[in-house]
Design an enzyme around this catalytic site. Structure first.
Site, PDB file in Angstrom:
ATOM      1  CG  ASP A  38      -1.793  -1.153   1.425  1.00 39.25           C
ATOM      2  OD1 ASP A  38      -3.014  -0.986   1.490  1.00 39.25           O
ATOM      3  OD2 ASP A  38      -1.277  -2.288   1.505  1.00 39.25           O
ATOM      4  CD  GLU A  85      -6.843   3.050   2.670  1.00 38.96           C
ATOM      5  OE1 GLU A  85      -6.765   2.564   1.533  1.00 38.96           O
ATOM      6  OE2 GLU A  85      -7.201   2.397   3.675  1.00 38.96           O
ATOM      7  CG  ASP A 109      -7.921   2.371  -1.793  1.00 38.04           C
ATOM      8  OD1 ASP A 109      -6.865   1.948  -1.282  1.00 38.04           O
ATOM      9  OD2 ASP A 109      -9.056   2.022  -1.421  1.00 38.04           O
ATOM     10  CB  ILE A 157      -3.512  -2.015  -1.820  1.00 40.15           C
ATOM     11  CG1 ILE A 157      -2.181  -2.185  -2.547  1.00 40.15           C
ATOM     12  CG2 ILE A 157      -4.236  -3.374  -1.745  1.00 40.15           C
ATOM     13  CD1 ILE A 157      -1.268  -3.266  -1.973  1.00 40.15           C
ATOM     14  CG  ASP A 158     -10.553  -0.729  -2.687  1.00 38.50           C
ATOM     15  OD1 ASP A 158     -10.744  -0.544  -1.471  1.00 38.50           O
ATOM     16  OD2 ASP A 158     -11.468  -0.953  -3.494  1.00 38.50           O
ATOM     17  CB  THR A 161      -5.530  -3.898   2.536  1.00 40.70           C
ATOM     18  OG1 THR A 161      -5.377  -2.642   1.875  1.00 40.70           O
ATOM     19  CG2 THR A 161      -4.176  -4.320   3.096  1.00 40.70           C
ATOM     20  CG  ASP A 166     -12.691   2.526   0.137  1.00 41.88           C
ATOM     21  OD1 ASP A 166     -11.618   2.044  -0.275  1.00 41.88           O
ATOM     22  OD2 ASP A 166     -12.981   2.601   1.341  1.00 41.88           O
TER      23      ASP A 166
HETATM   24  N1  LIG Z   1     -17.215  -0.798   8.316  1.00 42.59           N
HETATM   25  C1  LIG Z   1     -16.946  -0.606   7.042  1.00 42.59           C
HETATM   26  N2  LIG Z   1     -17.963  -0.434   6.161  1.00 42.59           N
HETATM   27  C2  LIG Z   1     -17.701  -0.251   4.841  1.00 42.59           C
HETATM   28  N3  LIG Z   1     -16.451  -0.193   4.331  1.00 42.59           N
HETATM   29  C3  LIG Z   1     -15.414  -0.373   5.167  1.00 42.59           C
HETATM   30  C4  LIG Z   1     -15.593  -0.580   6.561  1.00 42.59           C
HETATM   31  N4  LIG Z   1     -14.372  -0.718   7.118  1.00 42.59           N
HETATM   32  C5  LIG Z   1     -13.467  -0.583   6.124  1.00 42.59           C
HETATM   33  N5  LIG Z   1     -14.082  -0.364   4.950  1.00 42.59           N
HETATM   34  C6  LIG Z   1     -13.517  -0.134   3.642  1.00 42.59           C
HETATM   35  O1  LIG Z   1     -13.753  -1.255   2.817  1.00 42.59           O
HETATM   36  C7  LIG Z   1     -12.734  -1.267   1.836  1.00 42.59           C
HETATM   37  C8  LIG Z   1     -12.638  -2.590   1.162  1.00 42.59           C
HETATM   38  O2  LIG Z   1     -13.851  -2.814   0.514  1.00 42.59           O
HETATM   39  P1  LIG Z   1     -14.326  -4.285   0.170  1.00 42.59           P
HETATM   40  O3  LIG Z   1     -14.841  -4.903   1.424  1.00 42.59           O
HETATM   41  O4  LIG Z   1     -15.393  -4.012  -0.831  1.00 42.59           O
HETATM   42  O5  LIG Z   1     -13.169  -5.007  -0.375  1.00 42.59           O
HETATM   43  C9  LIG Z   1     -11.510  -0.902   2.612  1.00 42.59           C
HETATM   44  O6  LIG Z   1     -10.571  -0.372   1.729  1.00 42.59           O
HETATM   45  P2  LIG Z   1      -9.001  -0.740   1.903  1.00 42.59           P
HETATM   46  O7  LIG Z   1      -8.865  -2.194   1.698  1.00 42.59           O
HETATM   47  O8  LIG Z   1      -8.399   0.095   0.856  1.00 42.59           O
HETATM   48  O9  LIG Z   1      -8.644  -0.293   3.291  1.00 42.59           O
HETATM   49  C10 LIG Z   1     -12.017   0.084   3.647  1.00 42.59           C
HETATM   50  O10 LIG Z   1     -11.766   1.443   3.315  1.00 42.59           O
HETATM   51 MG   LIG Z   2     -10.076   0.960  -0.113  1.00 36.87          MG
HETATM   52 MG   LIG Z   3      -7.168   0.471   4.101  1.00 34.34          MG
HETATM   53 MG   LIG Z   4      -6.558   0.847   0.553  1.00 28.26          MG
END
Ligand SMILES: Nc1ncnc2c1ncn2[C@@H]1O[C@H](COP(=O)(O)O)[C@@H](OP(=O)(O)O)[C@H]1O
Ligand SMILES: [Mg+2]
Ligand SMILES: [Mg+2]
Ligand SMILES: [Mg+2]
Length: 406
Positions: free
Chosen positions: A99, A122, A187, A189-190, A192, A348
């Protein structure tokens, strides 16, 4: 009789002629090679003269695609390493050396090409300034990453000069966002958690201008290149091990969405993508997140049932969900809130929002309102996300409202 003087002058004259011809020839060779090397950029420039109205944000799209592509070279390296340098952030969510490294490389490319733009990213570097070993590990990775095509790599800015400059550039993503000006949402790495689990993840970059997303680019190294390749419904992993993986999606407002295979050098050829028509909503396929804490899977299932959908939902981490429905590998993306007060982050959703809308879809919150990227670093005015082909969006929203008792 005086002998003719010509004979003594001939060798000097010939030498000059040979030299001037050599110079002319080398200049021609140089010009042709420069023209060939920059043909893609020249084509871009010429088409901007012939279609001025349709050429907005072409350079932004090009740089965003290249920057995302370069960053995926780094994330893929980390993906296949056992130790990913994972640390837990204040909100207990994970962040890895992948990331941080990807964020440094992408911000460097934005700074080089659009120095006056703001960036909402991020990650930030404070933990790396304390944890010197981790900082050094990221620097070892970042300093060696480059696109194999020198012209493309130079466009993004050559190697960063030092570990210190890398930390400083990571910290240039702290803009508060807002309703005015040009703001990149990054972002690195989305998904993660998917990245750590061996599932889907995405490198995502969007450009927001005066609160509206204009450009989006998303690299998904683990999505199959083949639009219709089967994806394991529970893990998001591709089912056929030998098929090629790695796709780069992008979109510009009013110019459509495209995809192309990720490459190690210059951009590969792209093709337009679009959502598939859904004549009978009961036949639609849902995409949803893998992490139950990020979206309410029970509510998603209740909405599916209400719409008569019986096929199991496809679970994918990250904005790969937006990309999948944008290319017709799935139809509807539901992200119904687990906690009503959670504010989604703009990074996101920005790139995914424009890619789906440009592929013929609509992206709204659970109330049917468009996502509002003008409120700062979060989507403070929205709750949850519902993305579907335009023609069926209202039907899906109606079902969501019934299930959530809105
Ligand atoms: N309680 C929550 N509700 C919704 N999204 C959340 C969350 N906690 C974290 N996230 C977000 O969900 C993203 C991942 O989405 P998904 O579940 O669709 O893969 C995360 O991005 P990162 O992985 O960049 O931190 C984070 O920002
Ligand atoms: Mg993300
Ligand atoms: Mg994150
Ligand atoms: Mg991320």
């Amino acid at each position: 009789m005086t002998p003719p003087r010509r004979s003594t002058q001939t060798p000097r004259f010939n030498l000059a002629r040979v030299l001037s011809r050599f110079l002319l020839f080398s200049t021609l060779v140089l010009l042709v090679s420069v023209a060939l090397k920059t043909r893609s950029r020249l084509a871009l420039l010429f088409s901007s003269f012939s279609h001025p109205a349709t050429m907005s944000y072409q350079q932004e799209r090009y740089i965003a695609e290249l920057a995302v592509q370069r960053a995926t070279l780094l994330t893929q390296k980390v993906f296949f390493e056992k130790a990913k340098g994972t640390v837990s952030k204040d909100d207990k969510s994970p962040v890895t050396i992948g990331d941080f490294g990807a964020q440094a490389l992408i911000i460097q490319a934005i700074r080089k090409n659009f120095p006056n733009d703001e960036i909402v990213a991020e990650e930030e570097a404070s933990s790396l300034r304390e944890d010197k070993a981790l900082g050094a590990e990221i620097w070892r990775l970042v300093k060696d990453i480059k696109l194999e095509d020198a012209e493309s790599d130079n466009l993004l800015g050559g190697p960063l000069s030092s570990e210190q400059s890398m930390l400083d550039i990571i910290d240039e993503g702290k803009s508060a966002g807002g309703a005015k000006g040009r703001i990149w949402a990054l972002d690195p790495i989305d998904g993660t958690k998917g990245f750590l689990r061996g599932g889907q993840y995405a490198v995502c970059l969007g450009l927001i201008v005066d609160g509206d997303v204009k450009v989006g680019a998303i690299g998904t190294p683990n999505l199959p290149v083949d639009d219709s390749a089967a994806i394991d419904a529970s893990t998001g992993a591709q089912q056929t091990a030998d098929a090629a993986n790695g796709v780069l999606f992008s979109a510009v407002q009013d110019e459509g969405a495209t995809s192309r295979p990720l490459s190690n050098g210059a951009l590969a050829a792209s093709k337009p993508i679009s959502m598939r028509p859904v004549p009978n909503i009961a036949q639609a396929v849902f995409c949803e997140g893998v992490e139950a804490a990020h979206s309410a899977q029970g509510d998603n299932a209740a909405v599916a049932e209400r719409l008569g959908i019986t096929a199991p939902s496809v679970r994918l981490d990250s904005q790969a969900k937006y990309c999948s429905i944008a290319r017709g590998a799935g139809d509807i993306y539901l992200r119904l809130p687990v906690k009503k007060d959670y504010q989604e982050k703009i990074w996101d959703h920005a790139a995914g929002d424009i890619i789906v809308r440009e592929a013929g879809g609509q992206v709204t919150d659970i109330y049917g309102s468009r996502l509002d990227f003008s409120k700062g670093r979060t989507l403070a005015a929205n709750t949850g996300v519902v993305a579907a082909p335009k023609a069926v969006q209202d039907q899906v929203i109606d079902a969501v409202k019934v299930v959530l008792k809105l």
